[in-house]
Design an enzyme around this catalytic site. Structure first.
Site, mmCIF file in Angstrom:
data_model
loop_
_atom_site.group_PDB
_atom_site.id
_atom_site.type_symbol
_atom_site.label_atom_id
_atom_site.label_comp_id
_atom_site.label_asym_id
_atom_site.label_seq_id
_atom_site.Cartn_x
_atom_site.Cartn_y
_atom_site.Cartn_z
ATOM 1 N N PRO A 195 0.556 -0.996 0.170
ATOM 2 C CA PRO A 195 -0.320 0.011 0.202
ATOM 3 C C PRO A 195 1.094 1.044 -0.045
ATOM 4 O O PRO A 195 1.478 1.186 0.919
ATOM 5 C CB PRO A 195 -0.586 -0.190 1.510
ATOM 6 C CG PRO A 195 -0.116 -0.985 1.474
ATOM 7 C CD PRO A 195 0.420 -2.145 0.714
ATOM 8 N N GLU A 196 0.470 1.856 -1.510
ATOM 9 C CA GLU A 196 1.756 3.207 -1.005
ATOM 10 C C GLU A 196 -0.153 4.590 -1.199
ATOM 11 O O GLU A 196 -0.995 4.126 -0.877
ATOM 12 C CB GLU A 196 2.203 3.821 -2.509
ATOM 13 C CG GLU A 196 3.166 2.606 -2.782
ATOM 14 C CD GLU A 196 3.656 2.384 -3.816
ATOM 15 O OE1 GLU A 196 4.274 4.035 -4.291
ATOM 16 O OE2 GLU A 196 4.254 1.503 -4.435
ATOM 17 N N ARG B 222 19.188 18.611 -1.860
ATOM 18 C CA ARG B 222 19.840 17.472 -1.593
ATOM 19 C C ARG B 222 20.691 16.621 -2.875
ATOM 20 O O ARG B 222 20.594 17.551 -4.459
ATOM 21 C CB ARG B 222 18.656 16.865 -1.502
ATOM 22 C CG ARG B 222 17.737 16.984 -0.963
ATOM 23 C CD ARG B 222 18.469 16.589 0.893
ATOM 24 N NE ARG B 222 19.037 16.219 1.661
ATOM 25 C CZ ARG B 222 17.571 14.881 2.041
ATOM 26 N NH1 ARG B 222 16.321 15.511 2.310
ATOM 27 N NH2 ARG B 222 17.910 13.858 2.509
#
Length: 277
Positions: free
Chosen positions: A2-3, A152
């Site tokens: 499940p995302e 990042r």
DNA sequence: GGGCCTGTTTCATG
DNA sequence: ACATGAAACAGGCC
């Protein structure tokens, strides 16, 4: 598995079925799944469900009396509504019964990679698993996403999977989004152009929206089920995930499978070329 | 029955 | 602080 689209599908199913219902009793079959607040469960009887929310991949079920149930479904977790008379499926850890409702809500998780917290509204505000989440993948603005990614120095795919960076994406939808934005999964984040980042942001948004419309993805007809026990349909629309060796729908090249950040990663070598900048 | 795979967290190391 | 990699979790599958 499940995302966020699967969790959102479950959330909508629960909202439709159990919002406003009064709990009659609960059963804890496997207490170790409840990482905190097991003692609070005795307060559940006679409380109504006041909301069903999603935070990243977490389900947050709020009850009267400032009680909150926070559930992470891990890889194999399910929330199933079953007739009260049905036998409990194997690996059911928590069951909630309702007054005047013919079904019981069963939390089931064979692999037990998920967890449950039970907290008060105050406790919800300092639950670490929620505090450390980045902004939801569906809520990204152009400016915010551009600034975050360029700050990042990491490969873009593992960065998308980092829930403290953005919340909601897992392996399937990050591969699908990178394919849609034509970005190589190993591309270093700070080398991406603003135009590419905006197409990535929109690709993420579109992919997640389409996946929710299709009721999420069920890969091996077992994995993901909604609250009514039905399979999702988005696996029929996947463009790269799980398609190693098959032809790219756009250019016809064979989809490749590589490991990025120790995760299986599917991409089209022609549509998503390596680019230094 | 052993090895591999799955997603996420956590820990160790650079 | 940040990046990266490995280990751990548990069960299903070949």
């Amino acid at each position: 598995m499940p995302e966020s689209p699967e969790v959102e599908t479950i959330r909508r199913g629960l909202e439709r079925a159990v919002l406003g219902l009064k709990i009659s009793k609960t059963e804890v079959l496997f207490p170790a799944m409840i990482k905190s607040g097991l003692n609070l469960i005795r307060r559940f009887p006679r409380k109504r469900i006041t909301s069903v929310e999603r935070v990243g991949k977490h389900l947050v079920i709020k009850l009267e009396g400032k009680l909150c149930l926070v559930i992470h479904l891990g890889m194999s977790g399910k929330m199933l509504l079953l007739p009260k008379s049905s036998p409990l499926p194997k690996h059911t850890h928590l069951v909630i019964h309702f007054r005047e409702f013919a079904e019981k809500l069963c939390h089931n998780d064979p692999r037990r990679f998920g967890y449950v917290h039970i907290v008060t509204s105050d406790g919800l505000r300092d639950l670490n698993c929620l505090l450390k989440l980045g902004p939801d993948a569906t809520q990204l603005t152009k400016k915010m996403f551009d600034r975050m990614v360029k700050a990042r120095h990491r490969m873009i795919k593992p960065l998308l999977l980092d829930q403290s960076f953005i919340a909601g994406l897992g392996n399937i939808y990050s591969d699908e989004s990178l394919y849609k934005a034509k970005i190589h999964p190993r591309r270093l984040s700070h080398t991406l152009r603003s135009s590419q980042l905006d197409s990535l942001r929109l690709a993420i948004r579109t992919t997640l929206r389409q996946a929710i419309v299709a009721g999420g993805s069920s890969l091996n007809d077992e994995t993901y089920l909604n609250v009514d026990g039905e399979l999702g349909r988005f696996q029929l629309q996947l463009r790269v995930y799980g398609r190693e060796g098959e032809r790219c729908f756009h250019c016809g090249r064979k989809i490749r499978k590589i490991i990025v950040g120790s995760r299986s990663t599917y991409f089209c070598p022609r549509c998503q070329p390596v680019q230094k900048r």
